[in-house]
Motif scaffolding. Structure first.
Motif, PDB file in Angstrom:
ATOM      1  N   GLY A 271       0.789  -1.228   0.000  1.00 17.80           N
ATOM      2  CA  GLY A 271       0.000   0.000   0.000  1.00 17.80           C
ATOM      3  C   GLY A 271       0.816   1.270   0.000  1.00 17.80           C
ATOM      4  N   VAL A 272       2.074   1.166  -0.397  1.00 23.69           N
ATOM      5  CA  VAL A 272       2.971   2.320  -0.386  1.00 23.69           C
ATOM      6  C   VAL A 272       2.623   3.269  -1.534  1.00 23.69           C
ATOM      7  CG1 VAL A 272       5.382   2.985  -0.797  1.00 23.69           C
ATOM      8  CG2 VAL A 272       4.852   1.085   0.723  1.00 23.69           C
ATOM      9  N   ASP A 273       2.852   4.569  -1.320  1.00 19.08           N
ATOM     10  CA  ASP A 273       2.698   5.558  -2.380  1.00 19.08           C
ATOM     11  C   ASP A 273       3.873   5.390  -3.347  1.00 19.08           C
ATOM     12  OD1 ASP A 273       2.588   7.758  -4.041  1.00 19.08           O
ATOM     13  OD2 ASP A 273       2.192   9.211  -2.455  1.00 19.08           O
ATOM     14  N   ILE A 274       3.626   4.725  -4.465  1.00 19.65           N
ATOM     15  CA  ILE A 274       4.688   4.368  -5.397  1.00 19.65           C
ATOM     16  C   ILE A 274       5.411   5.603  -5.923  1.00 19.65           C
ATOM     17  CG2 ILE A 274       5.193   3.336  -7.640  1.00 19.65           C
ATOM     18  CD1 ILE A 274       4.663   1.301  -5.471  1.00 19.65           C
ATOM     19  N   HIS A 275       4.666   6.622  -6.299  1.00 19.20           N
ATOM     20  CA  HIS A 275       5.301   7.782  -6.914  1.00 19.20           C
ATOM     21  C   HIS A 275       6.137   8.564  -5.910  1.00 19.20           C
ATOM     22  CE1 HIS A 275       3.545   7.380 -10.892  1.00 19.20           C
ATOM     23  NE2 HIS A 275       2.437   6.993 -10.292  1.00 19.20           N
ATOM     24  N   ALA A 276       5.803   8.456  -4.630  1.00 15.90           N
ATOM     25  CA  ALA A 276       6.657   9.076  -3.612  1.00 15.90           C
ATOM     26  C   ALA A 276       7.957   8.302  -3.435  1.00 15.90           C
ATOM     27  CB  ALA A 276       5.909   9.158  -2.281  1.00 15.90           C
ATOM     28  N   ARG A 277       7.894   6.987  -3.671  1.00 10.07           N
ATOM     29  CA  ARG A 277       9.074   6.145  -3.490  1.00 10.07           C
ATOM     30  C   ARG A 277       9.951   6.040  -4.744  1.00 10.07           C
ATOM     31  NH1 ARG A 277       8.744   2.323   0.767  1.00 10.07           N
ATOM     32  NH2 ARG A 277       7.970   3.488   2.581  1.00 10.07           N
ATOM     33  N   LEU A 278       9.411   6.385  -5.907  1.00  9.88           N
ATOM     34  CA  LEU A 278      10.187   6.240  -7.146  1.00  9.88           C
ATOM     35  C   LEU A 278      11.540   6.963  -7.094  1.00  9.88           C
ATOM     36  CD1 LEU A 278       7.775   6.338 -10.223  1.00  9.88           C
ATOM     37  CD2 LEU A 278       9.327   4.505  -9.555  1.00  9.88           C
TER      38      LEU A 278
END
Length: 322
Positions: A271-278
């Motif tokens: 459920g992680v915010d993918i675009h924040a982690r990219l």
């Protein structure tokens, strides 16, 4: 119109490559690209005859209609950098705009190993029997590639001095013009400890001067990228993941792709915010910018499906209809 001879271009290329290397770039591959363009100019007009720079560049970029657009784009980028360098001396010289070359978005999608395939390949590497490379070294190579996403060349260039088992990180020196620190977890640290013991046995058995490289061949010499690539390809063919002949099927580079896609897939499930982690993943993998990492978002049907599900949930909870 900018006219140029092969002799003038050769001089410009020599100065430009020297400039890049003075900034700390190896620039070997890009130099080959520049030399290829230089030969095209020479074939068109001889050594001292002059030809229109723009026309020859256009023909050279289109010389093979079957190449991947991303390959054309990379070559275009190298030539454009040269042109910008030349403009410092001659403000009127030709510089192609970014949109000038006939470059389209690449539709290439890498082969993504499943988790089971990765486990199978590492197990197969563990019983690898070859005259030139010990099973433990091939196993270590695959683990480094999959667990950290290093490029094959980065993994083979690792020196003992670049491995910090206490802090659990690699120092990847001057790759794509940058040096970065790549952390790893406890399980890889334990494997590295075993690898160091194997490495010491190889050196003692061969009575070879220590080359300083982390990964060694059975002769005690450093494992070079070409030999590493050939060993992985043979493993892929032997395990039925790659045809017996030809260039089709997965390549050694796919371990890096698998690392990225499996990490993104795990984040989606968490459920992680993918675009924040990219940006995190981009920096970890040594990409020039986050665009190089975004391509993995469409790499597998599972990732696309997970992204679609998250998008649908977002619209549902916001009370909107897609």
């Amino acid at each position: 119109m900018t006219l140029i001879s092969a002799a003038e271009l050769a001089e410009d290329i020599a100065h430009f490559v020297a400039f890049k290397r003075a900034m700390g770039h190896s620039y070997r591959r890009s130099e080959l690209t520049l030399k290829s363009f230089q030969r095209a100019v020479e074939q068109r007009a001889g050594l001292y005859g002059k030809v229109p720079f723009e026309a020859v560049l256009h023909e050279w970029l289109l010389r093979n209609p079957h190449r991947q657009p991303v390959s054309v784009g990379l070559e275009f980028g190298v030539i454009r950098q040269l042109c910008l360098y030349r403009r410092r001396r001659d403000p009127a010289s030709f510089v192609p705009e970014q949109a000038w070359a006939p470059i389209k978005e690449s539709i290439f999608l890498p082969y993504i190993f499943t988790y089971d395939e990765v486990v199978h390949l590492i197990a197969a590497a563990s019983v690898h029997d070859a005259r030139n490379l010990a099973a433990g070294m091939l196993r270590m190579l695959l683990l480094i590639l999959y667990c950290t996403g290093l490029r094959l060349g980065e993994a083979t260039r690792l020196q003992l001095a670049d491995v910090d088992l206490e802090q659990q990180c690699f120092l990847v020196r001057q790759s794509k013009g940058k040096t970065r620190i790549v952390p790893f977890l406890d399980d890889l640290a334990r494997e590295l400890g075993d690898c160091l013991l194997l490495r010491q046995r190889i050196l003692e058995t061969t009575a070879t001067d220590d080359p300083g490289a982390l990964l060694l061949r059975n002769t005690g010499q450093a494992l070079l990228v070409k030999a590493a690539s050939e060993a992985i390809r043979r493993l892929l063919r032997r395990e039925g993941l790659k045809p017996a002949n030809g260039r089709t099927g997965p390549r050694p580079y796919e371990f890096r792709h698998a690392f990225a896609v499996h990490r993104l897939t795990a984040w989606y499930h968490e459920g992680v915010d993918i675009h924040a982690r990219l940006p995190w993943l981009s920096a970890y993998m040594g990409h020039v910018d986050v665009l190089g990492t975004q391509v993995y978002l469409r790499a597998t049907p599972e990732l696309m499906d997970l992204a679609s599900q998250r998008f649908a949930r977002h619209w549902y909870h916001s009370g909107k209809t897609p």
